[in-house]
Design a protein around this motif. Structure first.
Motif, PDB file in Angstrom:
ATOM      1  N   GLU A 171      15.073  -5.774  -5.938  1.00 31.32           N
ATOM      2  CA  GLU A 171      14.909  -7.226  -5.805  1.00 31.32           C
ATOM      3  C   GLU A 171      15.764  -8.016  -6.798  1.00 31.32           C
ATOM      4  O   GLU A 171      15.970  -9.218  -6.639  1.00 31.32           O
ATOM      5  CB  GLU A 171      13.436  -7.618  -5.975  1.00 31.32           C
ATOM      6  CG  GLU A 171      12.834  -7.293  -7.337  1.00 31.32           C
ATOM      7  CD  GLU A 171      12.268  -5.877  -7.411  1.00 31.32           C
ATOM      8  OE1 GLU A 171      11.557  -5.586  -8.385  1.00 31.32           O
ATOM      9  OE2 GLU A 171      12.537  -5.077  -6.483  1.00 31.32           O
ATOM     10  N   LYS A 172      16.280  -7.331  -7.833  1.00 31.15           N
ATOM     11  CA  LYS A 172      17.100  -8.027  -8.822  1.00 31.15           C
ATOM     12  C   LYS A 172      18.599  -7.808  -8.624  1.00 31.15           C
ATOM     13  O   LYS A 172      19.408  -8.363  -9.361  1.00 31.15           O
ATOM     14  CB  LYS A 172      16.708  -7.583 -10.234  1.00 31.15           C
ATOM     15  CG  LYS A 172      15.314  -8.038 -10.643  1.00 31.15           C
ATOM     16  CD  LYS A 172      15.036  -7.693 -12.097  1.00 31.15           C
ATOM     17  CE  LYS A 172      13.668  -8.202 -12.524  1.00 31.15           C
ATOM     18  NZ  LYS A 172      13.383  -7.889 -13.945  1.00 31.15           N
ATOM     19  N   ALA A 201      23.577  -1.376 -12.794  1.00 24.29           N
ATOM     20  CA  ALA A 201      23.095  -1.673 -11.445  1.00 24.29           C
ATOM     21  C   ALA A 201      22.392  -0.472 -10.825  1.00 24.29           C
ATOM     22  O   ALA A 201      21.556  -0.621  -9.934  1.00 24.29           O
ATOM     23  CB  ALA A 201      24.261  -2.111 -10.555  1.00 24.29           C
ATOM     24  N   LEU A 202      22.705   0.734 -11.304  1.00 25.12           N
ATOM     25  CA  LEU A 202      22.073   1.931 -10.757  1.00 25.12           C
ATOM     26  C   LEU A 202      20.578   1.972 -11.064  1.00 25.12           C
ATOM     27  O   LEU A 202      19.786   2.534 -10.303  1.00 25.12           O
ATOM     28  CB  LEU A 202      22.747   3.186 -11.329  1.00 25.12           C
ATOM     29  CG  LEU A 202      24.188   3.447 -10.884  1.00 25.12           C
ATOM     30  CD1 LEU A 202      24.766   4.622 -11.670  1.00 25.12           C
ATOM     31  CD2 LEU A 202      24.237   3.740  -9.393  1.00 25.12           C
ATOM     32  N   ASN A 203      20.194   1.392 -12.206  1.00 27.88           N
ATOM     33  CA  ASN A 203      18.794   1.413 -12.623  1.00 27.88           C
ATOM     34  C   ASN A 203      18.097   0.072 -12.419  1.00 27.88           C
ATOM     35  O   ASN A 203      16.975  -0.125 -12.886  1.00 27.88           O
ATOM     36  CB  ASN A 203      18.696   1.803 -14.106  1.00 27.88           C
ATOM     37  CG  ASN A 203      19.302   3.169 -14.375  1.00 27.88           C
ATOM     38  OD1 ASN A 203      19.081   4.100 -13.606  1.00 27.88           O
ATOM     39  ND2 ASN A 203      20.067   3.272 -15.454  1.00 27.88           N
TER      40      ASN A 203
END
Length: 202
Positions: A184-185, A178-180
């Motif tokens: 929007e996703k 989730a960090l990268n």
């Protein structure tokens, strides 16, 4: 039987307030899962309920529940009763030793099983000892036990491990992807939205 076991373990007298509440909780349980079973099934087994009826009734209850206060009143009192049963010292804080006695003497775990689950359960419920296991903390653990959608969280070990539990080493996996992930996703958390994730999102 359940009332008698709890009463004997907690050493409550016939006139104790705790025992009266326990009886109300047991009555609510009987009315919910045994007396009302015929409304969910055509089977007629006196004073009994089948696994299918048990699951149907839980499905009926959980369908309209989001928070603990959405449960029937008897269920809202149940965690308080269990807390008082475990906290035999009356200190207001469940100690590691009191949890050990509950696992071994009430739940009937053998020494090996208690050794496997005790430290993990107590550390999870107290955040590694940072938060004493007072009723408010235990209540939140109980809510996790009833409402958790995945087998993660301190509620998983409230009554020890169970069949199908994931290996303890995989509890609270962290998804660093989730960090990268582009903004929007990212999945926005919502208690009413089912997520595809199976881990804690950083």
């Amino acid at each position: 039987m359940f009332e008698q076991r709890l009463r004997h373990f907690a050493d409550w007298s016939d006139n104790s307030a705790e025992l009266h509440v326990l009886r109300e909780v047991q009555q609510g349980f009987v009315e919910t899962f045994i007396t009302n079973r015929q409304s969910l099934s055509t089977k007629d087994l006196p004073n009994m309920t089948t696994l299918e009826q048990w699951l149907l009734q839980w499905n009926h209850i959980l369908a309209s529940v989001t928070y603990m206060h959405d449960f029937p009143l008897w269920m809202q009192y149940f965690p308080k009763i269990i807390f008082l049963v475990i906290n035999k010292s009356g200190s207001g804080v469940i100690s590691r030793d009191e949890l050990r006695v509950f696992y071994s003497s009430f739940l009937g775990f053998d020494t090996q099983r208690v050794g496997e689950v005790l430290d993990i359960a107590y550390n999870n419920m107290t955040s590694n000892g940072d938060h004493p296991l007072r009723y408010r903390v235990y209540y939140l653990c109980f809510a996790n036990f009833l409402l958790g959608r995945h087998p993660h969280g301190p509620g998983q070990l409230l009554f020890g491990s169970f069949e199908g539990s994931p290996p303890y080493s995989t509890m609270f996996p962290v998804d660093y992807s989730a960090l990268n992930c582009p903004t929007e996703k990212l999945e926005q958390y919502s208690p009413h939205k089912k997520s595809n994730r199976h881990s804690v999102i950083v």
